[in-house]
Scaffold this active site. Structure first.
Site, PDB file in Angstrom:
ATOM      1  N   CYS A  66      34.365  44.252  33.642  1.00  0.00           N
ATOM      2  CA  CYS A  66      34.122  42.850  33.276  1.00  0.00           C
ATOM      3  C   CYS A  66      33.468  42.052  34.408  1.00  0.00           C
ATOM      4  CB  CYS A  66      35.420  42.169  32.831  1.00  0.00           C
ATOM      5  SG  CYS A  66      36.548  41.773  34.188  1.00  0.00           S
ATOM      6  N   HIS A 103      44.524  28.507  41.615  1.00  0.00           N
ATOM      7  CA  HIS A 103      43.923  29.177  40.458  1.00  0.00           C
ATOM      8  C   HIS A 103      43.542  30.604  40.829  1.00  0.00           C
ATOM      9  CE1 HIS A 103      41.360  29.797  36.937  1.00  0.00           C
ATOM     10  NE2 HIS A 103      40.420  30.230  37.746  1.00  0.00           N
ATOM     11  N   HIS A 106      42.281  34.401  34.718  1.00  0.00           N
ATOM     12  CA  HIS A 106      42.834  34.293  33.372  1.00  0.00           C
ATOM     13  C   HIS A 106      43.482  35.611  32.975  1.00  0.00           C
ATOM     14  CE1 HIS A 106      40.019  30.889  33.389  1.00  0.00           C
ATOM     15  NE2 HIS A 106      40.833  30.349  32.497  1.00  0.00           N
ATOM     16  N   ASP A 110      43.227  42.344  26.156  1.00  0.00           N
ATOM     17  CA  ASP A 110      42.383  43.521  25.908  1.00  0.00           C
ATOM     18  C   ASP A 110      42.525  44.561  27.023  1.00  0.00           C
ATOM     19  OD1 ASP A 110      41.146  42.266  27.990  1.00  0.00           O
ATOM     20  OD2 ASP A 110      39.281  41.840  26.932  1.00  0.00           O
ATOM     21  N   ARG A 118      45.261  42.308  30.468  1.00  0.00           N
ATOM     22  CA  ARG A 118      44.268  42.347  31.549  1.00  0.00           C
ATOM     23  C   ARG A 118      44.287  41.027  32.306  1.00  0.00           C
ATOM     24  NH1 ARG A 118      38.570  40.739  31.669  1.00  0.00           N
ATOM     25  NH2 ARG A 118      38.724  40.430  29.429  1.00  0.00           N
ATOM     26  N   CYS A 120      42.401  39.003  34.794  1.00  0.00           N
ATOM     27  CA  CYS A 120      41.020  38.957  35.265  1.00  0.00           C
ATOM     28  C   CYS A 120      40.996  37.945  36.417  1.00  0.00           C
ATOM     29  CB  CYS A 120      40.147  38.515  34.098  1.00  0.00           C
ATOM     30  SG  CYS A 120      38.412  38.398  34.507  1.00  0.00           S
TER      31      CYS A 120
END
Ligand code: FE
Length: 131
Positions: A66, A103, A106, A110, A118, A120
């Protein structure tokens, strides 16, 4: 143990690099395939680049393609919090460091079995230490 004082946003701006501040404090995103931990398979632990909290173990890291480091599991539910994110016309689940509220990225549904999760995560939000 030393009591930690909360850091102000001004304090964060002094403590972090410009890119770290943009991602961790302003909820930015690093360019895909640009992060230093995107393609990286050393054994060890990943810590919050803001406060040093332990967040992920390399055993849960996988190659998702990704463009960002991907993990199937957080180190504990105490270390990472979920926040609903309705920005950019999507409903996503943001993940932040529980300790400093920085932060991280996310979480999506999937990921690989058995959990199908996951995380990410921006490389900029992480600091790796080998075992
Ligand atoms: Fe943190």
């Amino acid at each position: 143990m030393e009591e930690k004082q909360p850091i102000t946003e001004d304090g964060w701006q002094k403590k972090l690099s410009e890119e770290e501040f943009r991602v961790l404090r302003l909820k930015g995103t690093e360019r895909p395939n640009s992060g230093k931990y995107n393609i990286y398979d050393q054994k060890g632990s990943y810590y919050c680049a803001g406060c040093g909290e332990k967040l992920f173990d390399s055993n849960s890291k996988f190659e998702s393609g990704c463009g960002w480091p991907s993990f199937s599991e957080r180190i504990s539910s105490d270390s990472i919090e979920y926040i609903e994110d309705k920005s950019l016309g999507m409903i996503r689940t943001e993940v932040v460091c529980t300790q400093c509220k920085g932060h991280l990225g996310h979480v999506f549904n999937d990921g690989p079995p058995p959990n199908g999760i996951r995380y990410c995560i921006n490389s900029v939000s992480l600091r790796f230490e080998s075992e």
